[in-house]
Enzyme design. Structure first.
Site, PDB file in Angstrom:
ATOM      1  N   ASP A 138     -17.325  32.183 -26.337  1.00 21.35           N
ATOM      2  CA  ASP A 138     -16.861  32.323 -24.948  1.00 21.35           C
ATOM      3  C   ASP A 138     -16.206  31.052 -24.401  1.00 21.35           C
ATOM      4  O   ASP A 138     -15.507  31.113 -23.397  1.00 21.35           O
ATOM      5  CB  ASP A 138     -18.033  32.686 -24.022  1.00 21.35           C
TER       6      ASP A 138
ATOM      7  N   ARG B 117      -4.311  54.075 -23.658  1.00 20.47           N
ATOM      8  CA  ARG B 117      -5.374  54.036 -24.666  1.00 20.47           C
ATOM      9  C   ARG B 117      -6.131  52.712 -24.533  1.00 20.47           C
ATOM     10  O   ARG B 117      -5.552  51.691 -24.165  1.00 20.47           O
ATOM     11  CB  ARG B 117      -4.800  54.135 -26.086  1.00 20.47           C
TER      12      ARG B 117
HETATM   13  O1  F6P Z   1     -21.863  34.978 -25.647  1.00 20.35           O
HETATM   14  C1  F6P Z   1     -21.242  35.574 -26.741  1.00 20.35           C
HETATM   15  C2  F6P Z   1     -21.115  37.056 -26.540  1.00 20.35           C
HETATM   16  O2  F6P Z   1     -20.497  37.610 -27.666  1.00 20.35           O
HETATM   17  C3  F6P Z   1     -20.404  37.471 -25.254  1.00 20.35           C
HETATM   18  O3  F6P Z   1     -19.011  37.332 -25.349  1.00 20.35           O
HETATM   19  C4  F6P Z   1     -20.909  38.871 -25.091  1.00 20.35           C
HETATM   20  O4  F6P Z   1     -20.901  39.284 -23.742  1.00 20.35           O
HETATM   21  C5  F6P Z   1     -22.334  38.782 -25.576  1.00 20.35           C
HETATM   22  O5  F6P Z   1     -22.403  37.642 -26.404  1.00 20.35           O
HETATM   23  C6  F6P Z   1     -22.826  39.968 -26.345  1.00 20.35           C
HETATM   24  O6  F6P Z   1     -24.156  39.746 -26.644  1.00 20.35           O
HETATM   25  P1  F6P Z   1     -25.033  40.583 -27.687  1.00 20.35           P
HETATM   26  O7  F6P Z   1     -25.220  39.713 -28.869  1.00 20.35           O
HETATM   27  O8  F6P Z   1     -26.313  40.804 -26.991  1.00 20.35           O
HETATM   28  O9  F6P Z   1     -24.311  41.832 -28.004  1.00 20.35           O
END
Ligand code: F6P
Length: 366
Positions: free
Chosen positions: A144, A284
């Site tokens: 992120d 889409r």
């Molecule tokens: O923080 C990394 C991330 O991939 C985010 O971009 C996303 O919202 C989240 O983790 C998803 O988390 P999980 O591993 O719980 O699916």
């Protein structure tokens, strides 16, 4: 003479480059000679498990891992020792603070230092453990790129590359069908992956959490591309994007010990809304999801991750505990865990990449 013991662990969501950090630490440890490296399986869970689940890292289990996605020592979102999920006598899940026991265990096992590779949540845990006397050092990770103390986190550039590759594919199909393609990317509350992919791929519309959008502005931008009846549009939307006065789309996690809101679904929500407002564009949605977190890290991330691992071991030797490695102006620095977890790295309205996109006509919907 017996060697000093160093423990490494990976916590929170995985990201490309974790194994390169582990290998970087291992190689530096081996080269230096006075230390041995252990990994706790599934973040702190390995230390807290009965029987304990830790592994000694060696030439065999670290060979060639820098090119591998994921983490060889596993990870979890459910391992916060300050609010650890345990079952009470009736079998009900409760959260318990087991951090004092954990710090005690780390000491009694003879570990002289711990390197915690993780995102903001993991580094907040590191700070709390440091305050309780744990000799801990942080290495930042996340696709992120939302940690303010470091210019970049490893994993982010790989995620951007994956998103851009997907975007390029969506452009050719959008063009063939005169369609509007919505690509939803990750990023939690920050729009970095979306912004980079939108610029790299050439999106017409980019929706990010930092700039709440108005649906009529998105519609207008689509309409202008279809004026001659032959248009096509490619939109990148970050999972944390929302309408002005609207809310993010997601669900509460139902895993014990994981209190995150699971973002996801804005791509389809946007599609449904646009479909109700017009009939000239077929729409889409593609949700990239965890594809952005998996697989081989690109070379840049391998280099960043490896150098952060080596730097973390330097910090172990100089006893720079309570600090995190940070990448600043193309150099590695040490910052306190406290300052590293104070604020998030959101896209500022004056950021040069936001300005770049705006000046090229990318619509953010505001
Ligand atoms: O923080 C990394 C991330 O991939 C985010 O971009 C996303 O919202 C989240 O983790 C998803 O988390 P999980 O591993 O719980 O699916």
């Amino acid at each position: 003479m017996s060697k000093k013991k160093l423990l490494v662990l990976t916590g929170g969501g995985d990201c490309p480059g974790l194994n390169a950090v582990i290998r970087g630490i291992y190689k530096a440890v081996k080269q230096q000679g006075d230390w041995e490296l252990w990994g706790s399986i599934e973040a702190f869970n390995g230390l807290l498990a009965e029987p304990i689940n830790i592994v000694k890292l060696n030439d065999e289990n670290t060979a060639g891992i820098h090119v591998k996605g994921g983490t060889i020592i596993k990870t979890t979102n459910r391992g916060n020792p300050l609010s650890f999920p345990v079952q009470d006598e009736n079998g009900n899940w409760i959260q318990k603070d087991v951090s004092d026991d954990l710090v005690q265990k780390i000491k009694s096992l003879g570990f002289e230092a711990v390197v915690n590779i993780g995102g903001d949540g993991s580094q907040k845990i590191s700070q709390s453990l440091f305050e309780k006397g744990c000799p801990i050092i942080g290495v930042p990770k996340t696709i992120d790129n939302d940690l303010s103390a470091t210019d970049l986190t490893f994993g982010f550039s790989t995620a951007v590359q994956i998103a851009t590759d997907a975007f390029d594919k969506l452009v050719t199909t959008a063009e063939s069908h005169h369609r509007t393609m919505i690509m939803e990317v990750m990023g939690r509350d920050a729009g970095w992956i979306a912004l980079y992919a939108a610029i790299a791929g050439g999106a017409e519309i980019c929706l990010i959490p930092e700039i709440p959008y108005k649906i009529e502005n998105v519609l207008k931008a689509i309409e202008s591309r279809y004026e001659n009846g032959n248009g096509f549009v490619n939109i990148v939307v970050a999972e944390g994007a929302k309408e002005v006065d609207g809310d993010v789309v997601g669900t509460k996690a139902n895993d014990e010990g994981d209190n995150h809101i699971k973002l996801g679904g804005i791509g389809n929500a946007l599609r449904y809304k646009l479909e109700q407002l017009q009939d000239f564009a077929q729409i889409r949605t593609t949700i990239l999801g965890h594809i952005q977190r998996g697989g081989t890290p690109i070379a840049f991330d391998r280099v960043l991750a490896t150098s952060m691992g080596v730097k973390a071991f330097d910090m172990v030797q100089s006893k720079s505990f309570g600090k995190m490695v940070a990448f600043k102006n193309h150099q590695l620095e040490e910052v306190t865990l406290l300052s590293a977890t104070e604020s998030y790295n959101f896209i500022d309205k004056d950021h040069y990449l936001l300005q770049t996109a705006r000046k090229m006509g990318v619509v953010f919907g505001d």
